[in-house]
Design a protein around this motif. Structure first.
Motif, PDB file in Angstrom:
ATOM      1  N   SER A 150       0.809  -1.213   0.000  1.00 51.96           N
ATOM      2  CA  SER A 150       0.000   0.000   0.000  1.00 51.96           C
ATOM      3  C   SER A 150       0.845   1.266   0.000  1.00 51.96           C
ATOM      4  N   SER A 151       0.284   2.305  -0.551  1.00 55.71           N
ATOM      5  CA  SER A 151       0.875   3.635  -0.497  1.00 55.71           C
ATOM      6  C   SER A 151      -0.257   4.637  -0.709  1.00 55.71           C
ATOM      7  N   PRO A 152      -0.112   5.865  -0.223  1.00 61.89           N
ATOM      8  CA  PRO A 152       0.963   6.327   0.664  1.00 61.89           C
ATOM      9  C   PRO A 152       0.825   5.755   2.069  1.00 61.89           C
ATOM     10  N   VAL A 185       1.368   6.413   6.491  1.00 56.49           N
ATOM     11  CA  VAL A 185       1.505   7.319   7.632  1.00 56.49           C
ATOM     12  C   VAL A 185       1.694   6.480   8.889  1.00 56.49           C
ATOM     13  N   THR A 202      -3.994   5.582   2.714  1.00 54.41           N
ATOM     14  CA  THR A 202      -4.729   6.801   3.050  1.00 54.41           C
ATOM     15  C   THR A 202      -3.971   8.017   2.544  1.00 54.41           C
ATOM     16  N   ASP A 203      -4.703   9.046   2.141  1.00 58.11           N
ATOM     17  CA  ASP A 203      -4.056  10.298   1.761  1.00 58.11           C
ATOM     18  C   ASP A 203      -4.373  11.418   2.741  1.00 58.11           C
ATOM     19  N   ASP A 204      -4.990  11.071   3.883  1.00 61.22           N
ATOM     20  CA  ASP A 204      -5.333  12.043   4.924  1.00 61.22           C
ATOM     21  C   ASP A 204      -4.878  11.492   6.273  1.00 61.22           C
ATOM     22  N   PRO A 205      -3.679  11.872   6.734  1.00 58.47           N
ATOM     23  CA  PRO A 205      -3.152  11.289   7.977  1.00 58.47           C
ATOM     24  C   PRO A 205      -4.046  11.520   9.191  1.00 58.47           C
ATOM     25  N   LEU A 265       2.708  12.321   5.869  1.00 49.16           N
ATOM     26  CA  LEU A 265       2.433  11.333   4.839  1.00 49.16           C
ATOM     27  C   LEU A 265       3.689  11.117   3.998  1.00 49.16           C
ATOM     28  N   ARG A 316       5.574   8.460   0.777  1.00 46.74           N
ATOM     29  CA  ARG A 316       5.146   7.809  -0.462  1.00 46.74           C
ATOM     30  C   ARG A 316       4.958   6.302  -0.300  1.00 46.74           C
ATOM     31  N   ASP A 317       5.795   5.645   0.507  1.00 44.56           N
ATOM     32  CA  ASP A 317       5.688   4.194   0.626  1.00 44.56           C
ATOM     33  C   ASP A 317       6.367   3.747   1.914  1.00 44.56           C
ATOM     34  N   SER A 344       8.292   9.239   8.689  1.00 49.15           N
ATOM     35  CA  SER A 344       7.031   9.510   9.388  1.00 49.15           C
ATOM     36  C   SER A 344       7.097   9.034  10.832  1.00 49.15           C
TER      37      SER A 344
END
Length: 432
Positions: free
Chosen positions: A186-188, A190, A249-252, A273, A275-276, A283
């Motif tokens: 999975s990406s991104p 957090v 997720t793109d919203d930490p 956030l 990338r991988d 993070s």
């Protein structure tokens, strides 16, 4: 007088057994052909896996023959059936597929009962086939249950290794190999950190006398919650800290809010956030630094982002936070010109008063407003907002200290090379 041991008669007629023995090869071929015809997932498998499943089918028929030859055995030795296949095959073939495969094999044998059994022995052979089918289905369930149990224990160890590697800031290839073994793609990503509840923490140290609460059930609950949220999760407990690695997720902050209730009392921090998984140590480092510095901001939201605590982290000795404040705040202000820095400094020193700042700088209040808007555009921090003003003030102090150190280092270097010590740079006096 001791009771005489009852000798059980044959399950099927001996002549039926001999017929079955002669037809073993044909039965195996018929079973494999039926699998190829009726099971789409079998046709899509690699040649190697299909070959292994062919051996499983033949072993199943051989085990059936062995069982009907020995009526004294209550149950067939069906563990030998699945023991012929490598352990990796259990990952390629689900339990549902294994049951479908058993059904097809049994159907292939049952379809030839009338030809294999002696006249009048069809019913007993069919009954033996059905009994064997039930036992081999139970055997398949046991094999998969043991595999799942062993896989779960191994996955838990791998998961702990990955989380520990991220916390230590390691990004070696081995860590990513472990993550691949856990099917992580999975990406991104957090990292979310906080404290663990008191009861779970006690159980994790072996101090829980109730014996029914601990980090393992908590982590299982977190995994189930992550699946419902369509997120990937790696979780670990280190001391009194609960560390979650969330993927997809793109919203930490929104992701952290889903799990905030499962943490113990105190702050819950979402790192930036990345990338991988390869960059997840960045993070994790920011989130753990923010967790350590969080007592300096008692009213912080729960959860809050690690970057919201940049000034506290910098004051707590976090070099990453100091570097971020200098590069993202001080240097853009410096590039905006000395008037911008003077205005911001005066404004903060005068308690965010526009009029007082304008009087001290001998400019119109609208000029001060314009310059402060420019500060917000360059840094994304609004000087009139309490937290933003505090962040700007810390960034100014750090930037000036860094500039002073840089200037001192240059001066020391100049002295070492003889520059600036007099005409011609020879250390004073006139050239000869």
């Amino acid at each position: 007088m001791a009771a005489k041991k009852q000798v059980r008669g044959p399950r099927v007629d001996p002549e039926t057994v001999r017929r079955m023995e002669r037809a073993t090869g044909a039965l195996g071929t018929a079973a494999i052909a039926a699998m190829d015809e009726r099971l789409p997932w079998y046709r899509k498998m690699s040649a190697e896996n299909r070959s292994w499943l062919g051996l499983v089918a033949q072993a199943g028929i051989a085990a059936f023959l062995d069982w009907i030859r020995h009526p004294e055995r209550n149950r067939p030795a069906v563990t030998e059936v699945f023991g012929t296949a490598p352990r990796e095959l259990a990952r390629a073939v689900s339990l549902q597929h294994a049951v479908e495969m058993v059904r097809v094999i049994i159907d292939a044998v049952e379809a030839q009962v009338d030809e294999l059994a002696v006249p009048g022995g069809e019913a007993e052979l069919r009954e033996a086939v059905l009994t064997y089918a039930r036992e081999i289905a139970f055997s398949a369930a046991q094999v998969y249950a043991r595999t799942a149990e062993a896989r779960g224990a191994w996955d838990a160890r791998l998961e702990a290794l990955v989380v520990d590697s991220l916390v230590r800031g390691e990004t070696e290839d081995s860590m990513h190999s472990w993550a691949s073994a856990l099917n992580w793609s999975s990406s991104p990503v957090v990292v979310v950190v906080g404290t663990i509840g008191e009861e779970e923490g006690l159980a994790g140290r072996g101090d829980n006398r109730s014996g029914d609460i601990g980090p393992e059930p908590l982590i299982e609950d977190l995994r189930a919650q992550a699946r419902r949220a369509r997120l990937d999760l790696l979780a670990g407990v280190q001391g009194n800290r609960l560390i979650l690695v969330l993927g997809g997720t793109d919203d930490p902050i929104a992701a952290a809010e889903r799990f905030a209730g499962r943490f113990g009392p105190g702050p819950v921090i979402a790192g930036p956030l990345v990338r991988d998984l390869r960059a997840a140590s960045v993070s994790a480092r920011a989130a753990l630094a923010a967790l350590h510095a969080a007592p300096a901001w008692p009213d912080a939201p729960r959860p809050t982002g690690a970057d919201e605590l940049l000034p506290e982290r910098a004051l707590d000795g976090d070099d990453d936070a100091r570097a971020a404040l200098i590069s993202d705040v001080y240097e853009p202000l410096l590039g905006g010109g000395p008037a911008l820095l003077d205005t911001l400094t005066t404004y903060l020193e005068q308690g965010s008063s526009l009029e007082a700042t304008a009087r001290l700088l001998f400019v119109h209040p609208n000029t001060v407003r314009y310059r402060l808007r420019r500060v917000a555009e360059l840094t994304e921090y609004t000087p009139s907002a309490g937290r933003d003003g505090f962040t700007l003030w810390v960034a100014l102090a750090l930037g000036r200290l860094a500039a002073r150190r840089s200037e001192g280092a240059r001066h020391h270097l100049d002295r070492g090379t003889g520059k600036g010590d007099g005409p011609g740079g020879t250390g004073g006096g006139s050239p000869p």
